[in-house]
Scaffold this motif. Sequence first.
Motif, PDB file in Angstrom:
ATOM      1  N   GLN A 107       0.412  54.170  44.482  1.00 32.32           N
ATOM      2  CA  GLN A 107      -0.755  53.349  44.833  1.00 32.32           C
ATOM      3  C   GLN A 107      -1.786  54.158  45.616  1.00 32.32           C
ATOM      4  O   GLN A 107      -2.984  54.031  45.371  1.00 32.32           O
ATOM      5  N   HIS A 108      -1.324  54.972  46.553  1.00 35.29           N
ATOM      6  CA  HIS A 108      -2.244  55.800  47.354  1.00 35.29           C
ATOM      7  C   HIS A 108      -1.636  57.189  47.567  1.00 35.29           C
ATOM      8  O   HIS A 108      -1.312  57.580  48.687  1.00 35.29           O
ATOM      9  N   PRO A 109      -1.508  57.989  46.499  1.00 42.98           N
ATOM     10  CA  PRO A 109      -0.909  59.319  46.647  1.00 42.98           C
ATOM     11  C   PRO A 109      -1.963  60.365  47.016  1.00 42.98           C
ATOM     12  O   PRO A 109      -3.171  60.078  47.054  1.00 42.98           O
ATOM     13  N   TYR A 110      -1.495  61.592  47.285  1.00 45.27           N
ATOM     14  CA  TYR A 110      -2.396  62.730  47.400  1.00 45.27           C
ATOM     15  C   TYR A 110      -2.968  63.043  46.021  1.00 45.27           C
ATOM     16  O   TYR A 110      -2.513  62.505  44.998  1.00 45.27           O
ATOM     17  N   SER A 111      -3.934  63.958  45.963  1.00 47.28           N
ATOM     18  CA  SER A 111      -4.620  64.245  44.697  1.00 47.28           C
ATOM     19  C   SER A 111      -3.692  64.836  43.649  1.00 47.28           C
ATOM     20  O   SER A 111      -3.938  64.702  42.453  1.00 47.28           O
ATOM     21  N   TRP A 112      -2.603  65.499  44.055  1.00 49.78           N
ATOM     22  CA  TRP A 112      -1.711  66.100  43.058  1.00 49.78           C
ATOM     23  C   TRP A 112      -0.744  65.078  42.459  1.00 49.78           C
ATOM     24  O   TRP A 112      -0.048  65.358  41.488  1.00 49.78           O
ATOM     25  N   GLY A 113      -0.692  63.864  43.005  1.00 47.87           N
ATOM     26  CA  GLY A 113       0.163  62.810  42.461  1.00 47.87           C
ATOM     27  C   GLY A 113       1.553  62.849  43.050  1.00 47.87           C
ATOM     28  O   GLY A 113       1.732  62.935  44.266  1.00 47.87           O
ATOM     29  N   GLY A 114       2.556  62.760  42.194  1.00 48.07           N
ATOM     30  CA  GLY A 114       3.941  62.879  42.654  1.00 48.07           C
ATOM     31  C   GLY A 114       4.439  61.727  43.508  1.00 48.07           C
ATOM     32  O   GLY A 114       5.417  61.893  44.241  1.00 48.07           O
ATOM     33  N   TYR A 115       3.808  60.553  43.464  1.00 49.15           N
ATOM     34  CA  TYR A 115       4.213  59.393  44.270  1.00 49.15           C
ATOM     35  C   TYR A 115       4.251  59.737  45.764  1.00 49.15           C
ATOM     36  O   TYR A 115       5.148  59.304  46.490  1.00 49.15           O
ATOM     37  N   THR A 116       3.259  60.505  46.200  1.00 47.20           N
ATOM     38  CA  THR A 116       3.206  60.958  47.605  1.00 47.20           C
ATOM     39  C   THR A 116       2.463  59.954  48.473  1.00 47.20           C
ATOM     40  O   THR A 116       1.575  60.319  49.245  1.00 47.20           O
ATOM     41  N   ASP A 117       2.827  58.681  48.389  1.00 46.61           N
ATOM     42  CA  ASP A 117       2.118  57.638  49.134  1.00 46.61           C
ATOM     43  C   ASP A 117       2.392  57.710  50.629  1.00 46.61           C
ATOM     44  O   ASP A 117       1.498  57.437  51.440  1.00 46.61           O
ATOM     45  N   VAL A 118       3.632  58.038  51.011  1.00 47.29           N
ATOM     46  CA  VAL A 118       4.002  58.109  52.426  1.00 47.29           C
ATOM     47  C   VAL A 118       4.481  59.530  52.729  1.00 47.29           C
ATOM     48  O   VAL A 118       5.400  60.029  52.084  1.00 47.29           O
ATOM     49  N   ASP A 119       3.832  60.152  53.706  1.00 44.58           N
ATOM     50  CA  ASP A 119       4.172  61.519  54.097  1.00 44.58           C
ATOM     51  C   ASP A 119       4.574  61.510  55.573  1.00 44.58           C
ATOM     52  O   ASP A 119       3.751  61.203  56.443  1.00 44.58           O
ATOM     53  N   THR A 162      -8.324  62.189  47.724  1.00 44.01           N
ATOM     54  CA  THR A 162      -9.266  63.308  47.576  1.00 44.01           C
ATOM     55  C   THR A 162      -8.749  64.589  48.219  1.00 44.01           C
ATOM     56  O   THR A 162      -9.388  65.631  48.091  1.00 44.01           O
ATOM     57  N   VAL A 163      -7.623  64.517  48.905  1.00 48.34           N
ATOM     58  CA  VAL A 163      -7.065  65.712  49.537  1.00 48.34           C
ATOM     59  C   VAL A 163      -5.694  66.009  48.920  1.00 48.34           C
ATOM     60  O   VAL A 163      -5.020  65.113  48.407  1.00 48.34           O
ATOM     61  N   ALA A 164      -5.292  67.267  48.975  1.00 47.74           N
ATOM     62  CA  ALA A 164      -4.055  67.695  48.309  1.00 47.74           C
ATOM     63  C   ALA A 164      -2.827  67.435  49.158  1.00 47.74           C
ATOM     64  O   ALA A 164      -1.746  67.162  48.635  1.00 47.74           O
ATOM     65  N   ASN A 165      -2.945  67.511  50.484  1.00 46.81           N
ATOM     66  CA  ASN A 165      -1.808  67.331  51.371  1.00 46.81           C
ATOM     67  C   ASN A 165      -2.321  67.195  52.799  1.00 46.81           C
ATOM     68  O   ASN A 165      -3.509  67.374  53.063  1.00 46.81           O
ATOM     69  N   ALA A 166      -1.407  66.875  53.721  1.00 49.65           N
ATOM     70  CA  ALA A 166      -1.797  66.706  55.121  1.00 49.65           C
ATOM     71  C   ALA A 166      -0.607  67.007  56.018  1.00 49.65           C
ATOM     72  O   ALA A 166       0.551  66.956  55.589  1.00 49.65           O
ATOM     73  N   PHE A 167      -0.892  67.334  57.268  1.00 47.90           N
ATOM     74  CA  PHE A 167       0.154  67.618  58.255  1.00 47.90           C
ATOM     75  C   PHE A 167      -0.414  67.348  59.648  1.00 47.90           C
ATOM     76  O   PHE A 167      -1.636  67.204  59.828  1.00 47.90           O
ATOM     77  N   MET A 168       0.472  67.285  60.633  1.00 45.72           N
ATOM     78  CA  MET A 168       0.082  67.010  62.013  1.00 45.72           C
ATOM     79  C   MET A 168       0.378  68.226  62.891  1.00 45.72           C
ATOM     80  O   MET A 168       1.423  68.854  62.758  1.00 45.72           O
ATOM     81  N   ILE A 169      -0.550  68.544  63.800  1.00 48.22           N
ATOM     82  CA  ILE A 169      -0.353  69.566  64.830  1.00 48.22           C
ATOM     83  C   ILE A 169      -0.982  69.055  66.121  1.00 48.22           C
ATOM     84  O   ILE A 169      -2.180  68.745  66.151  1.00 48.22           O
ATOM     85  N   CYS A 170      -0.179  68.921  67.167  1.00 51.90           N
ATOM     86  CA  CYS A 170      -0.679  68.517  68.483  1.00 51.90           C
ATOM     87  C   CYS A 170      -1.467  67.207  68.426  1.00 51.90           C
ATOM     88  O   CYS A 170      -2.526  67.063  69.055  1.00 51.90           O
ATOM     89  N   GLY A 171      -0.955  66.246  67.672  1.00 50.61           N
ATOM     90  CA  GLY A 171      -1.616  64.949  67.601  1.00 50.61           C
ATOM     91  C   GLY A 171      -2.850  64.929  66.743  1.00 50.61           C
ATOM     92  O   GLY A 171      -3.577  63.927  66.725  1.00 50.61           O
ATOM     93  N   ARG A 172      -3.114  65.998  66.007  1.00 50.09           N
ATOM     94  CA  ARG A 172      -4.278  66.062  65.122  1.00 50.09           C
ATOM     95  C   ARG A 172      -3.815  66.099  63.674  1.00 50.09           C
ATOM     96  O   ARG A 172      -2.883  66.816  63.323  1.00 50.09           O
ATOM     97  N   LEU A 173      -4.510  65.335  62.838  1.00 50.62           N
ATOM     98  CA  LEU A 173      -4.253  65.324  61.414  1.00 50.62           C
ATOM     99  C   LEU A 173      -5.133  66.377  60.741  1.00 50.62           C
ATOM    100  O   LEU A 173      -6.340  66.437  60.990  1.00 50.62           O
TER     101      LEU A 173
END
Length: 459
Positions: free
Chosen positions: A318-330, A375-386
């Motif tokens: 429903q809401h994946p990253y741009s590459w797909g793969g059912y990446t709705d929750v990261d 619209t983005v390929a992936n995401a991660f967190m560092i020190c409370g920043r996305l």
Amino acid sequence: MWLDLALCLSCLVLSAHGQDRAPLPHSSNHTGKCLYTFMVDNPAQASCPGATGDPEMEGVKSRLTLLEALVNRLLGDKGAGGEGARPGGDKTTQAACFQAMGEKSQLQEDKKQLNRKVQELQKRVDKLSLEAETLKQRPCHQPQAAGVGLQLHEFNQRAASNPSVTAYQEMKAEVTEIPASRLIQEAGQNNKGCGELVSLGEPVLHRKADSINGKYGVWLQDPEAVGGTYSNRTVWRIDTVGNDVRQLFAYEDMEQFAKGFPMKVLVLPEAVESTGATLYRGSLYYQRRRSRTLLRYDLTSESVAARLELPHAGFHGQHPYSWGGYTDVDLAVDEQGLWAIYSTSKAKGAIVVSRLDPESMEVKRSWETKIRKNTVANAFMICGRLYTVASYTAPDTTINHMFDTAIGKGRAMAVPFKNRYRYNSMVDYNPAERKLYAWDNFHMITYDVRLGSPSSTSQ
């Protein structure tokens, strides 16, 4: 043909010999008729030793012997040049084929050696690139002692006043004296504290998957392992290609991981959805397949310790990253704890960041950003920043957005990011190692992370 020729020659020789050896004398009788007379040896004469040993007859026999030898030789030459030439030609062809096959085998072996050399050179290039990146990250200004600074100042004054040393003026360097307290503060901040992402090192390859199931997946280490059977040196891996992903591979350390020798394989009670899993404090956190349910799987007891139905979260495409793969929750981990990166129908596809309690998985607080998740390929967190990655296939892309949960605002940025193998399906941060772990098209790699001073600049 040659046999007929030999017979003809024999007849000619015999006829010539017969004419010389048996002349028939003749004369006319009283009636006018011609009478021929000849002599026949009697039995006594025929038995004499010389009766059959006439020299001329011996010569004829000798000629016949020579003719027979000539005929045999001619027939032998014909066979050698005709029918006998074929076996010889076959042997020549076989020898050429064997030689060609040998050269092919040698070329294949040379190709294997060249491939090994290319791999070794690639490893050296990666190592040199990492060293170059490390050198680039070193500060240019070094603290100077007061005495050294004074001596340099005096040298500069003398060089400026003395014409004989004016050539040295181009080599003058400015020395900035930095208080020791400030140096210690910055060093602690860059190594252990928090700051904004400044740059990433070159991707370092640790292992390549050896089957189609390894095209994408999850691999990481626990930044805050609780001890016991597993430690922060233990490497974990999940191949997420398939409809019923349950196997969790454990490796003793990075060396055994690179060799592909797992020390244990755990079977998860419920199937994993995509590449959004993470590790924290002795537990594996992951999304259950085809649902918005999050599970905390205790690695020591090998059982589910907690679960959460993430409110209104999209799932299964429903809401994946741009590459797909059912990446709705990261799910992600940083210096501040456990996070969930997802979207909801209310947010209309924009990224929502929620901080979770690592024990109960209860949502503590959520932030809605303006970054569209697809619209983005992936995401991660560092020190409370996305942070978000712009592309998963472009070899040279960027980390293009940052959202700071401390102030609830974000802004665009452009930190270089490399997809060396052109299909990056997982990016996770390890605060203990200060590295990004990524899964790029069968390749499991890491990036060194460099943080700078905290910044509140946003838009």
